[in-house]
Design a protein around this motif. Structure first.
Motif, PDB file in Angstrom:
ATOM      1  N   GLU A  18       0.863  -1.182   0.000  1.00  0.00           N
ATOM      2  CA  GLU A  18       0.000   0.000   0.000  1.00  0.00           C
ATOM      3  C   GLU A  18       0.899   1.232   0.000  1.00  0.00           C
ATOM      4  N   MET A  19       0.492   2.257  -0.755  1.00  0.00           N
ATOM      5  CA  MET A  19       1.216   3.533  -0.763  1.00  0.00           C
ATOM      6  C   MET A  19       0.384   4.559  -0.003  1.00  0.00           C
ATOM      7  N   VAL A  20       0.973   5.181   1.009  1.00  0.00           N
ATOM      8  CA  VAL A  20       0.299   6.221   1.772  1.00  0.00           C
ATOM      9  C   VAL A  20       1.306   7.327   2.040  1.00  0.00           C
ATOM     10  N   GLU A  21       0.963   8.528   1.616  1.00  0.00           N
ATOM     11  CA  GLU A  21       1.807   9.696   1.841  1.00  0.00           C
ATOM     12  C   GLU A  21       3.244   9.467   1.376  1.00  0.00           C
ATOM     13  N   GLY A  22       3.395   8.772   0.255  1.00  0.00           N
ATOM     14  CA  GLY A  22       4.718   8.524  -0.316  1.00  0.00           C
ATOM     15  C   GLY A  22       5.492   7.387   0.318  1.00  0.00           C
ATOM     16  N   ASN A  23       4.908   6.704   1.276  1.00  0.00           N
ATOM     17  CA  ASN A  23       5.566   5.582   1.935  1.00  0.00           C
ATOM     18  C   ASN A  23       4.992   4.257   1.460  1.00  0.00           C
ATOM     19  N   VAL A  24       5.871   3.293   1.229  1.00  0.00           N
ATOM     20  CA  VAL A  24       5.456   1.935   0.901  1.00  0.00           C
ATOM     21  C   VAL A  24       5.181   1.198   2.210  1.00  0.00           C
ATOM     22  N   TYR A  25       3.980   0.670   2.345  1.00  0.00           N
ATOM     23  CA  TYR A  25       3.604  -0.153   3.497  1.00  0.00           C
ATOM     24  C   TYR A  25       3.542  -1.601   3.032  1.00  0.00           C
ATOM     25  N   PHE A  26       4.441  -2.419   3.563  1.00  0.00           N
ATOM     26  CA  PHE A  26       4.521  -3.834   3.213  1.00  0.00           C
ATOM     27  C   PHE A  26       3.585  -4.649   4.099  1.00  0.00           C
ATOM     28  N   PRO A  27       2.872  -5.630   3.526  1.00  0.00           N
ATOM     29  CA  PRO A  27       2.080  -6.513   4.388  1.00  0.00           C
ATOM     30  C   PRO A  27       3.022  -7.334   5.265  1.00  0.00           C
ATOM     31  N   PRO A  28       2.546  -7.793   6.408  1.00  0.00           N
ATOM     32  CA  PRO A  28       3.432  -8.513   7.340  1.00  0.00           C
ATOM     33  C   PRO A  28       4.192  -9.675   6.707  1.00  0.00           C
ATOM     34  N   GLY A  29       3.585 -10.410   5.815  1.00  0.00           N
ATOM     35  CA  GLY A  29       4.246 -11.556   5.202  1.00  0.00           C
ATOM     36  C   GLY A  29       5.390 -11.201   4.273  1.00  0.00           C
ATOM     37  N   ALA A  30       5.499  -9.937   3.890  1.00  0.00           N
ATOM     38  CA  ALA A  30       6.576  -9.498   2.996  1.00  0.00           C
ATOM     39  C   ALA A  30       7.809  -9.028   3.761  1.00  0.00           C
ATOM     40  N   VAL A  31       7.692  -8.954   5.076  1.00  0.00           N
ATOM     41  CA  VAL A  31       8.774  -8.441   5.913  1.00  0.00           C
ATOM     42  C   VAL A  31       9.451  -9.602   6.635  1.00  0.00           C
ATOM     43  N   LYS A  32      10.772  -9.601   6.638  1.00  0.00           N
ATOM     44  CA  LYS A  32      11.543 -10.644   7.310  1.00  0.00           C
ATOM     45  C   LYS A  32      11.617 -10.311   8.807  1.00  0.00           C
ATOM     46  N   ALA A  33      10.774 -10.972   9.572  1.00  0.00           N
ATOM     47  CA  ALA A  33      10.611 -10.665  10.995  1.00  0.00           C
ATOM     48  C   ALA A  33      11.899 -10.802  11.795  1.00  0.00           C
TER      49      ALA A  33
END
Length: 94
Positions: A18-33
């Motif tokens: 998701e793009m909000v205010e120029g920032n990319v927001y990655f869904p939790p599954g796309a981030v290496k915890a």
């Protein structure tokens, strides 16, 4: 495909975001915890709600508060619930 990179490591990557205010927001599954450590830091956005933060930790180096997310966003920001965005030197390629 957006990727978030810090200290030479890809810490998030995925086709969905998701793009909000120029920032990319990655869904939790796309981030290496394994690169995230909870932080006590919080901030409040008038239309998104209360953000919580993670430190990004790579090879023993800590980037304090470099990742944030909204666990309980206001209705206007429901599309970014639990999605993670980055700043403070984390490079996000689109």
């Amino acid at each position: 495909m957006p990727r978030a990179i810090w200290n030479g490591w890809v810490i998030a990557e995925g086709d969905r975001f998701e793009m909000v205010e120029g920032n990319v927001y990655f869904p939790p599954g796309a981030v290496k915890a394994e690169f995230l450590r909870p932080s006590a830091r919080t901030t409040v956005c008038g239309w998104k709600g209360t953000a919580r933060y993670h430190d990004v930790v790579v090879d023993g180096q800590v980037n304090a508060g470099a990742a944030w997310y909204y666990p309980d966003p206001k209705s206007a920001a429901a599309n970014i619930k639990d999605h993670i965005a980055f700043w403070q030197g984390v490079t996000v390629e689109r």
